[in-house]
Motif scaffolding. Structure first.
Motif, PDB file in Angstrom:
ATOM      1  N   SER A 230      51.978  23.623  14.832  1.00 40.49           N
ATOM      2  CA  SER A 230      51.200  24.149  16.070  1.00 40.49           C
ATOM      3  C   SER A 230      50.279  23.073  16.535  1.00 40.49           C
ATOM      4  CB  SER A 230      50.476  25.530  15.701  1.00 40.49           C
ATOM      5  OG  SER A 230      49.654  25.322  14.731  1.00 40.49           O
ATOM      6  N   THR A 231      50.313  23.116  17.764  1.00 38.09           N
ATOM      7  CA  THR A 231      49.352  22.217  18.346  1.00 38.09           C
ATOM      8  C   THR A 231      47.885  22.658  18.803  1.00 38.09           C
ATOM      9  OG1 THR A 231      51.086  21.075  19.605  1.00 38.09           O
ATOM     10  CG2 THR A 231      49.203  20.339  20.299  1.00 38.09           C
ATOM     11  N   VAL A 232      46.902  22.027  18.404  1.00 37.36           N
ATOM     12  CA  VAL A 232      45.456  22.355  18.592  1.00 37.36           C
ATOM     13  C   VAL A 232      45.192  22.210  20.075  1.00 37.36           C
ATOM     14  CG1 VAL A 232      44.677  20.001  17.995  1.00 37.36           C
ATOM     15  CG2 VAL A 232      43.166  22.148  17.569  1.00 37.36           C
ATOM     16  N   ASP A 233      44.379  23.170  20.485  1.00 37.03           N
ATOM     17  CA  ASP A 233      44.178  22.938  21.934  1.00 37.03           C
ATOM     18  C   ASP A 233      42.782  21.873  22.002  1.00 37.03           C
ATOM     19  OD1 ASP A 233      43.915  23.623  24.921  1.00 37.03           O
ATOM     20  OD2 ASP A 233      42.908  25.522  24.376  1.00 37.03           O
ATOM     21  N   CYS A 234      42.781  21.349  23.362  1.00 35.87           N
ATOM     22  CA  CYS A 234      41.579  20.458  23.399  1.00 35.87           C
ATOM     23  C   CYS A 234      40.838  20.874  24.842  1.00 35.87           C
ATOM     24  CB  CYS A 234      41.976  19.165  24.022  1.00 35.87           C
ATOM     25  SG  CYS A 234      42.995  18.364  22.304  1.00 35.87           S
ATOM     26  N   PRO A 235      40.304  21.976  24.700  1.00 41.43           N
ATOM     27  CA  PRO A 235      39.272  22.260  26.024  1.00 41.43           C
ATOM     28  C   PRO A 235      38.103  21.625  26.277  1.00 41.43           C
ATOM     29  CG  PRO A 235      38.987  23.801  24.254  1.00 41.43           C
ATOM     30  CD  PRO A 235      39.965  22.814  23.641  1.00 41.43           C
ATOM     31  N   THR A 236      37.737  21.306  27.420  1.00 44.13           N
ATOM     32  CA  THR A 236      36.737  20.581  27.833  1.00 44.13           C
ATOM     33  C   THR A 236      35.570  21.802  28.557  1.00 44.13           C
ATOM     34  OG1 THR A 236      37.488  18.479  28.302  1.00 44.13           O
ATOM     35  CG2 THR A 236      35.515  18.968  29.130  1.00 44.13           C
ATOM     36  N   LYS A 237      34.500  21.640  27.972  1.00 43.43           N
ATOM     37  CA  LYS A 237      33.270  22.540  28.024  1.00 43.43           C
ATOM     38  C   LYS A 237      32.565  22.052  29.603  1.00 43.43           C
ATOM     39  CE  LYS A 237      29.113  24.712  26.703  1.00 43.43           C
ATOM     40  NZ  LYS A 237      28.288  25.134  25.443  1.00 43.43           N
ATOM     41  N   ILE A 238      32.787  22.660  30.508  1.00 46.77           N
ATOM     42  CA  ILE A 238      32.314  22.323  31.816  1.00 46.77           C
ATOM     43  C   ILE A 238      30.691  23.006  32.239  1.00 46.77           C
ATOM     44  CG2 ILE A 238      32.525  21.728  34.514  1.00 46.77           C
ATOM     45  CD1 ILE A 238      34.287  20.149  32.565  1.00 46.77           C
ATOM     46  N   ILE A 239      29.604  22.348  32.200  1.00 46.65           N
ATOM     47  CA  ILE A 239      28.629  23.058  32.683  1.00 46.65           C
ATOM     48  C   ILE A 239      28.019  22.696  34.089  1.00 46.65           C
ATOM     49  CG2 ILE A 239      26.069  23.241  32.165  1.00 46.65           C
ATOM     50  CD1 ILE A 239      26.629  22.630  29.205  1.00 46.65           C
ATOM     51  N   LYS A 240      27.967  23.939  34.963  1.00 49.33           N
ATOM     52  CA  LYS A 240      27.758  23.685  36.212  1.00 49.33           C
ATOM     53  C   LYS A 240      26.598  23.020  36.593  1.00 49.33           C
ATOM     54  CE  LYS A 240      31.815  25.276  37.522  1.00 49.33           C
ATOM     55  NZ  LYS A 240      32.839  24.938  38.243  1.00 49.33           N
ATOM     56  N   GLN A 241      25.432  23.485  35.896  1.00 50.90           N
ATOM     57  CA  GLN A 241      24.126  23.030  36.133  1.00 50.90           C
ATOM     58  C   GLN A 241      23.088  23.542  35.113  1.00 50.90           C
ATOM     59  OE1 GLN A 241      22.713  24.902  39.925  1.00 50.90           O
ATOM     60  NE2 GLN A 241      20.719  24.695  39.647  1.00 50.90           N
ATOM     61  N   ALA A 242      22.258  22.359  34.910  1.00 50.37           N
ATOM     62  CA  ALA A 242      21.206  22.585  33.891  1.00 50.37           C
ATOM     63  C   ALA A 242      20.029  23.553  34.082  1.00 50.37           C
ATOM     64  CB  ALA A 242      20.514  21.245  33.582  1.00 50.37           C
ATOM     65  N   ASP A 243      19.784  24.216  32.744  1.00 44.26           N
ATOM     66  CA  ASP A 243      18.648  25.089  33.082  1.00 44.26           C
ATOM     67  C   ASP A 243      17.242  24.529  33.169  1.00 44.26           C
ATOM     68  OD1 ASP A 243      20.118  27.198  32.535  1.00 44.26           O
ATOM     69  OD2 ASP A 243      19.847  26.905  30.382  1.00 44.26           O
ATOM     70  N   ARG A 244      17.050  23.092  32.768  1.00 51.51           N
ATOM     71  CA  ARG A 244      15.967  22.406  32.968  1.00 51.51           C
ATOM     72  C   ARG A 244      16.297  20.929  33.024  1.00 51.51           C
ATOM     73  NH1 ARG A 244      14.078  20.278  28.271  1.00 51.51           N
ATOM     74  NH2 ARG A 244      15.242  21.425  26.497  1.00 51.51           N
ATOM     75  N   VAL A 245      15.410  20.164  33.551  1.00 51.37           N
ATOM     76  CA  VAL A 245      15.655  18.751  33.498  1.00 51.37           C
ATOM     77  C   VAL A 245      15.161  18.306  32.160  1.00 51.37           C
ATOM     78  CG1 VAL A 245      15.120  16.525  34.366  1.00 51.37           C
ATOM     79  CG2 VAL A 245      15.364  18.562  35.911  1.00 51.37           C
ATOM     80  N   LYS A 246      15.750  17.596  31.388  1.00 51.73           N
ATOM     81  CA  LYS A 246      15.602  17.042  30.133  1.00 51.73           C
ATOM     82  C   LYS A 246      14.962  15.508  30.420  1.00 51.73           C
ATOM     83  CE  LYS A 246      19.681  18.010  28.283  1.00 51.73           C
ATOM     84  NZ  LYS A 246      20.059  19.021  29.173  1.00 51.73           N
ATOM     85  N   ASP A 247      13.803  15.057  29.846  1.00 56.81           N
ATOM     86  CA  ASP A 247      13.232  13.852  30.048  1.00 56.81           C
ATOM     87  C   ASP A 247      12.725  13.009  28.900  1.00 56.81           C
ATOM     88  OD1 ASP A 247      11.551  11.626  30.910  1.00 56.81           O
ATOM     89  OD2 ASP A 247      11.240  12.649  32.925  1.00 56.81           O
ATOM     90  N   VAL A 248      13.544  12.178  28.406  1.00 56.74           N
ATOM     91  CA  VAL A 248      13.361  11.385  27.317  1.00 56.74           C
ATOM     92  C   VAL A 248      12.966  10.122  27.151  1.00 56.74           C
ATOM     93  CG1 VAL A 248      14.438  11.083  24.928  1.00 56.74           C
ATOM     94  CG2 VAL A 248      14.869  13.147  26.050  1.00 56.74           C
ATOM     95  N   THR A 249      12.067   9.532  26.451  1.00 50.47           N
ATOM     96  CA  THR A 249      11.643   7.895  26.511  1.00 50.47           C
ATOM     97  C   THR A 249      11.887   7.532  25.124  1.00 50.47           C
ATOM     98  OG1 THR A 249      10.269   8.406  28.252  1.00 50.47           O
ATOM     99  CG2 THR A 249       9.976   6.295  26.854  1.00 50.47           C
ATOM    100  N   ASP A 250      12.588   6.296  25.198  1.00 42.98           N
ATOM    101  CA  ASP A 250      12.599   5.707  23.728  1.00 42.98           C
ATOM    102  C   ASP A 250      11.832   4.120  23.896  1.00 42.98           C
ATOM    103  OD1 ASP A 250      13.929   7.667  22.350  1.00 42.98           O
ATOM    104  OD2 ASP A 250      15.889   6.757  22.796  1.00 42.98           O
ATOM    105  N   LYS A 251      11.526   3.777  23.132  1.00 44.67           N
ATOM    106  CA  LYS A 251      10.889   2.330  23.215  1.00 44.67           C
ATOM    107  C   LYS A 251      11.524   1.193  22.231  1.00 44.67           C
ATOM    108  CE  LYS A 251       6.390   4.056  24.904  1.00 44.67           C
ATOM    109  NZ  LYS A 251       6.349   3.479  26.191  1.00 44.67           N
ATOM    110  N   MET A 252      11.785   0.060  22.621  1.00 49.91           N
ATOM    111  CA  MET A 252      12.352  -0.919  21.979  1.00 49.91           C
ATOM    112  C   MET A 252      11.724  -2.180  22.366  1.00 49.91           C
ATOM    113  SD  MET A 252      16.453  -0.108  21.279  1.00 49.91           S
ATOM    114  CE  MET A 252      16.848   1.613  20.514  1.00 49.91           C
TER     115      MET A 252
END
Length: 427
Positions: A230-252
């Motif tokens: 049997s062949t495993v299914d490969c669905p792709t999750k599509i999110i239409k719109q974010a609930d909030r804006v994620k804001d992340v900062t890394d320093k290097m």
């Protein structure tokens, strides 16, 4: 282009041939697709590289190399990519077309036999892949992961995708984590190989100057022998719109900071509006005549580079830029300003024409290389209707001004990622 044929090999295995006598070579590949998962991504990631090293018939590099030399310097390659939420594992072979063989050899047929040999008949030792090859591929995969970390443009894009898609399979890196690669055991690779050949969805591609019929028959026989389950299914999750804006900062310690902004477009394969969103992204930041290039980079000099890339499989758009740390917030605001201008229709016909011309040329030049054609048709694996590059170009050229505005108004900001440097090290 003489013809495109598509047919089934068995359940979950599709065969597609693109015959074009302009080419002096033939390219064929077996591409396995499995849902990308954190616990298995590492083992599947090194599998195509491990398989391409040898087979029971050609058990070491020397004998495999001799066989490739006999086939007029044919090449074997392996690759790992993501296609939506699927991990794409590829093993490919490239050789000369049969008509150039000096003794009339069937090069395409021999290449397909070689591919079947390395994929379906590995040189197992007590049911395990050879230890030396296994350890070497682990080291080389770790080096690939390290090289992507050291390229801060790639690293920043991957971090943004990881943050943006943290609750989706797409957030997992194509090779898995460095630690997972280090901890792999040979037993896991045998299990991964068995699951791959029995359960993965597969796309077999044959392109160039080649009669596909014998190749098709060879792969039918090979899959019949292994007993596809049997062949495993490969669905792709599509999110239409974010609930909030994620804001992340890394320093290097890098001289040039990176700003990557992730957007949801509400449009993904197999949506018919994909070409419209592709054109909108090109107008926004895909060409030297785009809004981002002419305004954020050239007019305001806020960044060293600034471009937009639309991922039709996931329905996301990333804007990538290299900036001085002091200009990050200004660049962020101006990137949003330029998107807002497209939403309001503040662009002229010359900008649209330039974007259409650029995309049309990109589509048409795909036919100039077998690798480009292969990537194009693989990207349509989950489409309802397979389009030729020329057909996609025609659709893009028919997109109206209002459709571009509508596509822009479907776009919403999801993630802002900053990689801030202190200017002490150039990367």
């Amino acid at each position: 282009m003489l013809g495109i044929e598509q047919r089934s090999v068995c359940e979950g295995v599709n065969f597609r041939s693109v015959k074009d006598t302009r080419f002096k070579t033939v390219r064929m590949s077996v591409n396995f697709l499995l849902p990308i998962q954190k616990q298995t991504a590492a083992s599947y990631a090194i599998l195509p590289f491990l398989l391409s090293r040898a087979s029971r018939e050609y058990p070491d590099f020397t004998k495999l190399g001799q066989r490739l030399a006999e086939l007029y310097g044919a090449e074997l390659n392996a690759d790992v990519q993501k296609l939506g939420d699927a991990q794409l594992l590829s093993v490919s072979a490239v050789g000369i077309a049969n008509r150039y063989a000096l003794q009339g050899e069937n090069i395409a047929g021999e290449l397909s036999k070689l591919l079947c040999s390395i994929i379906f008949d590995p040189p197992f030792e007590d049911g395990l892949f050879p230890k030396e090859g296994f350890e070497q591929e682990k080291r080389q995969t770790i080096e690939l992961i390290d090289s992507e970390f050291n390229d801060k443009r790639i690293y920043a894009r991957q971090r943004c995708e990881e943050i943006m898609c943290s609750n989706e399979p797409y957030g997992i890196k194509r090779y898995g984590s460095r630690e997972a690669i280090q901890n792999l055991k040979r037993e896991e690779l045998t299990e991964a190989w068995l699951y791959l050949i029995h359960n993965a969805k597969a796309e077999i591609m044959v392109l160039g100057d080649c009669d596909p019929a014998p190749v098709y028959e060879g792969f039918c026989e090979a899959f019949q022998k292994v007993g596809k389950k049997s062949t495993v299914d490969c669905p792709t999750k599509i999110i239409k719109q974010a609930d909030r804006v994620k804001d992340v900062t890394d320093k290097m310690d890098v001289a040039q900071s990176k700003l990557v902004m992730g957007f949801r477009t509400q449009t993904a394969i197999p949506d018919e509006k994909v070409e419209t969103s592709t054109l909108m992204a090109s107008l926004y930041g895909g060409t030297p005549n785009s809004k981002l290039f002419l305004n954020v980079r050239e007019r305001l000099s806020l960044c060293y580079y600034c471009s937009a890339l639309y991922n039709a499989m996931k329905g996301i758009m990333l804007v990538q830029s290299g900036v001085e740390t002091k200009n990050i917030d200004k660049a962020r605001e101006e990137i949003l300003v330029q998107l807002e201008k497209i939403k309001k229709g503040e662009f002229d016909d010359s900008e649209v024409d330039a974007a259409k011309l650029s995309l049309s040329n990109s589509y048409r030049t795909l036919s100039d290389s077998l690798g480009g054609l292969e990537a194009w048709y693989l990207s349509q694996t989950f489409s309802n209707q397979i389009k030729r590059p020329e057909e996609a170009a025609a659709i893009v050229n028919s997109v109206t001004r209002q459709e571009i505005i509508d596509a822009a108004n479907r776009v919403t900001l999801d993630t802002v990622y900053r990689l801030e440097g202190n200017g002490e090290e150039q990367v």
